[in-house]
Motif scaffolding. Sequence first.
Motif, mmCIF file in Angstrom:
data_model
loop_
_atom_site.group_PDB
_atom_site.id
_atom_site.type_symbol
_atom_site.label_atom_id
_atom_site.label_comp_id
_atom_site.label_asym_id
_atom_site.label_seq_id
_atom_site.Cartn_x
_atom_site.Cartn_y
_atom_site.Cartn_z
ATOM 1 N N GLU A 102 -7.327 -8.370 -2.657
ATOM 2 C CA GLU A 102 -8.020 -9.324 -3.519
ATOM 3 C C GLU A 102 -7.013 -10.177 -4.301
ATOM 4 O OE1 GLU A 102 -11.884 -8.683 -6.121
ATOM 5 O OE2 GLU A 102 -10.123 -8.060 -7.277
ATOM 6 N N TRP A 103 -5.954 -9.543 -4.803
ATOM 7 C CA TRP A 103 -4.935 -10.281 -5.547
ATOM 8 C C TRP A 103 -4.249 -11.314 -4.659
ATOM 9 C CZ3 TRP A 103 0.282 -11.185 -5.162
ATOM 10 C CH2 TRP A 103 0.915 -11.727 -6.289
ATOM 11 N N PHE A 104 -3.914 -10.950 -3.429
ATOM 12 C CA PHE A 104 -3.290 -11.894 -2.507
ATOM 13 C C PHE A 104 -4.220 -13.075 -2.233
ATOM 14 C CE2 PHE A 104 -0.223 -8.557 -1.664
ATOM 15 C CZ PHE A 104 0.924 -9.252 -1.292
ATOM 16 N N THR A 105 -5.495 -12.780 -2.004
ATOM 17 C CA THR A 105 -6.464 -13.859 -1.755
ATOM 18 C C THR A 105 -6.571 -14.788 -2.956
ATOM 19 O OG1 THR A 105 -7.753 -12.437 -0.269
ATOM 20 C CG2 THR A 105 -8.875 -14.356 -1.195
ATOM 21 N N LEU A 106 -6.593 -14.224 -4.158
ATOM 22 C CA LEU A 106 -6.665 -15.028 -5.373
ATOM 23 C C LEU A 106 -5.477 -15.977 -5.480
ATOM 24 C CD1 LEU A 106 -8.119 -15.533 -8.112
ATOM 25 C CD2 LEU A 106 -6.672 -13.740 -9.073
ATOM 26 N N ASN A 107 -4.344 -15.537 -4.970
ATOM 27 C CA ASN A 107 -3.132 -16.357 -5.025
ATOM 28 C C ASN A 107 -2.880 -17.107 -3.716
ATOM 29 O OD1 ASN A 107 -1.521 -15.762 -7.700
ATOM 30 N ND2 ASN A 107 -2.449 -13.823 -7.063
ATOM 31 N N GLU A 108 -3.959 -17.242 -2.930
ATOM 32 C CA GLU A 108 -3.943 -18.037 -1.698
ATOM 33 C C GLU A 108 -2.885 -17.543 -0.714
ATOM 34 O OE1 GLU A 108 -3.527 -22.076 -3.010
ATOM 35 O OE2 GLU A 108 -5.620 -22.200 -3.651
ATOM 36 N N MET A 109 -2.817 -16.235 -0.593
ATOM 37 C CA MET A 109 -1.911 -15.613 0.373
ATOM 38 C C MET A 109 -2.680 -14.535 1.130
ATOM 39 S SD MET A 109 1.720 -15.184 -1.671
ATOM 40 C CE MET A 109 1.075 -13.917 -2.762
ATOM 41 N N LYS A 110 -2.035 -13.966 2.127
ATOM 42 C CA LYS A 110 -2.635 -12.887 2.891
ATOM 43 C C LYS A 110 -1.649 -11.729 2.932
ATOM 44 C CE LYS A 110 -4.954 -11.769 7.247
ATOM 45 N NZ LYS A 110 -5.380 -12.281 8.571
ATOM 46 N N MET A 111 -2.156 -10.545 2.687
ATOM 47 C CA MET A 111 -1.311 -9.363 2.725
ATOM 48 C C MET A 111 -0.964 -9.031 4.169
ATOM 49 S SD MET A 111 -2.124 -5.663 0.990
ATOM 50 C CE MET A 111 -0.987 -4.294 1.171
ATOM 51 N N VAL A 112 0.317 -8.957 4.481
ATOM 52 C CA VAL A 112 0.760 -8.738 5.856
ATOM 53 C C VAL A 112 0.776 -7.248 6.166
ATOM 54 C CG1 VAL A 112 2.105 -10.863 5.939
ATOM 55 C CG2 VAL A 112 3.175 -8.764 5.113
ATOM 56 N N ASN A 113 0.734 -6.924 7.457
ATOM 57 C CA ASN A 113 0.654 -5.528 7.878
ATOM 58 C C ASN A 113 1.905 -4.727 7.538
ATOM 59 O OD1 ASN A 113 -1.922 -5.871 8.956
ATOM 60 N ND2 ASN A 113 -1.124 -6.512 10.953
ATOM 61 N N ASN A 114 3.070 -5.404 7.537
ATOM 62 C CA ASN A 114 4.314 -4.685 7.275
ATOM 63 C C ASN A 114 4.726 -4.740 5.805
ATOM 64 O OD1 ASN A 114 4.959 -7.382 7.179
ATOM 65 N ND2 ASN A 114 6.812 -7.217 8.432
ATOM 66 N N GLN A 115 3.774 -5.061 4.924
ATOM 67 C CA GLN A 115 4.051 -5.089 3.483
ATOM 68 C C GLN A 115 4.473 -3.696 3.008
ATOM 69 O OE1 GLN A 115 3.512 -7.670 0.903
ATOM 70 N NE2 GLN A 115 4.633 -6.121 -0.280
ATOM 71 N N PRO A 116 5.624 -3.549 2.347
ATOM 72 C CA PRO A 116 6.011 -2.236 1.813
ATOM 73 C C PRO A 116 4.958 -1.734 0.830
ATOM 74 C CG PRO A 116 7.853 -3.785 1.710
ATOM 75 C CD PRO A 116 6.633 -4.590 2.061
ATOM 76 N N GLN A 117 4.562 -0.481 0.962
ATOM 77 C CA GLN A 117 3.531 0.057 0.079
ATOM 78 C C GLN A 117 3.616 1.577 0.014
ATOM 79 O OE1 GLN A 117 -0.561 0.356 1.979
ATOM 80 N NE2 GLN A 117 0.270 -1.372 3.131
ATOM 81 N N MET A 118 2.984 2.138 -0.998
ATOM 82 C CA MET A 118 2.957 3.586 -1.177
ATOM 83 C C MET A 118 1.612 3.974 -1.781
ATOM 84 S SD MET A 118 5.472 5.994 -3.519
ATOM 85 C CE MET A 118 6.920 5.220 -2.807
ATOM 86 N N MET A 119 0.893 4.891 -1.130
ATOM 87 C CA MET A 119 -0.385 5.360 -1.648
ATOM 88 C C MET A 119 -0.151 6.648 -2.427
ATOM 89 S SD MET A 119 -4.076 5.946 0.202
ATOM 90 C CE MET A 119 -3.697 7.474 1.051
ATOM 91 N N LEU A 120 -0.671 6.690 -3.647
ATOM 92 C CA LEU A 120 -0.469 7.829 -4.543
ATOM 93 C C LEU A 120 -1.787 8.550 -4.788
ATOM 94 C CD1 LEU A 120 1.878 5.852 -6.905
ATOM 95 C CD2 LEU A 120 2.564 7.529 -5.193
ATOM 96 N N GLU A 121 -1.697 9.769 -5.313
ATOM 97 C CA GLU A 121 -2.876 10.631 -5.396
ATOM 98 C C GLU A 121 -3.871 10.181 -6.449
ATOM 99 O OE1 GLU A 121 -3.973 15.384 -5.914
ATOM 100 O OE2 GLU A 121 -1.902 14.690 -6.021
ATOM 101 N N ASP A 122 -3.388 9.754 -7.634
ATOM 102 C CA ASP A 122 -4.304 9.370 -8.692
ATOM 103 C C ASP A 122 -3.650 8.346 -9.597
ATOM 104 O OD1 ASP A 122 -2.720 10.751 -10.700
ATOM 105 O OD2 ASP A 122 -3.608 12.603 -9.975
ATOM 106 N N ARG A 123 -4.399 7.818 -10.572
ATOM 107 C CA ARG A 123 -3.901 6.746 -11.438
ATOM 108 C C ARG A 123 -2.765 7.216 -12.352
ATOM 109 N NH1 ARG A 123 -5.337 2.221 -9.028
ATOM 110 N NH2 ARG A 123 -7.566 2.099 -8.643
ATOM 111 N N HIS A 124 -2.846 8.447 -12.828
ATOM 112 C CA HIS A 124 -1.774 8.936 -13.688
ATOM 113 C C HIS A 124 -0.453 8.994 -12.914
ATOM 114 C CE1 HIS A 124 -3.744 9.826 -17.441
ATOM 115 N NE2 HIS A 124 -4.715 10.472 -16.836
ATOM 116 N N PHE A 125 -0.511 9.468 -11.686
ATOM 117 C CA PHE A 125 0.686 9.520 -10.842
ATOM 118 C C PHE A 125 1.170 8.102 -10.529
ATOM 119 C CE2 PHE A 125 2.525 11.221 -6.577
ATOM 120 C CZ PHE A 125 3.800 11.200 -7.118
#
Length: 293
Positions: free
Chosen positions: A190-213
């Motif tokens: 949603e943030w990328f779309t708002l800024n007129e961009m598209k999130m690419v498949n090879n975007q570095p990312q990390m999924m975490l367990e919860d908001r505190h972490f």
Amino acid sequence: MFSLTAETRNVTRAAQLLNISQSSVSYHIKKLESDLGYRLFHRTKQGLTLTEEGVELARHVGRGLEIIQTGLDQLSIRAGAIRIALLPMFSSRWLSSELGNLIEQYPDMRLSMHNHNNNYAYMPEPGRFADIGIQWGKGDWNGFEVHPLWPERMALVCSPEYLERHPITEPKDVTDCTLLHVDDTGMWEEWFTLNEMKMVNNQPQMMLEDRHFQLSSTINGLGLSLFASWLVQEELESGALVSPFCQNFKTSYAYHLILPRLKVSSSTVLQFRDWLLKNRSQANRPLFSPSEI
């Protein structure tokens, strides 16, 4: 454990809903099969299917759980108890400071708090887990009475050290950064779309367990995060986090109060619902908003 695995036909999904490890679920299922002397599941590449014995056991277990739940519901209504599915960060940063008012207004209300990882709305039988809950998302959950609590603004934040290592002066610079998130990449997309961009498949990312972490990982310089701006106000003011763009962003995401429609709500649950919806208009939520888009 067997009942939930039978419902989901997936050990991993059952483990997520129970907030335990996949190996623990597998161990207990295998032990149950060993104790009973027959297999309950056929294990294939496509997943799990119940054996004839598994179907029979699931039917009886289901009936038993329904009887137990009915008894618990009746006792809860009698005792003025309410089970609330809560998101830990929402609880610690807002709800905990408001509970004194609730207890003063309803001294006989007995609260039972149950943390979840934003999966309450996706449980096969949420009424077994809690009577009412807080859920983060877009509010598009079938089978629930849904009440958005307040509009949100998202703050894109990182540690000062991360910003020094990864200078960010315009939105396109974010594509070179590691994006931290919980659940999925929906908010980032949603943030990328708002800024007129598209999130690419090879975007570095990390999924975490919860908001505190996620918050501690962001403070420790692992990447960029999107948070409801009021949740990170303290960290922004102390300098533990910085907002590279010094502005908040629109979002379709928000915290919601939700009640399962298939579950008959007690008067206590309705009292809690009405209390929270009344107090949301008086919510003490500081907003870091030098500017907004």
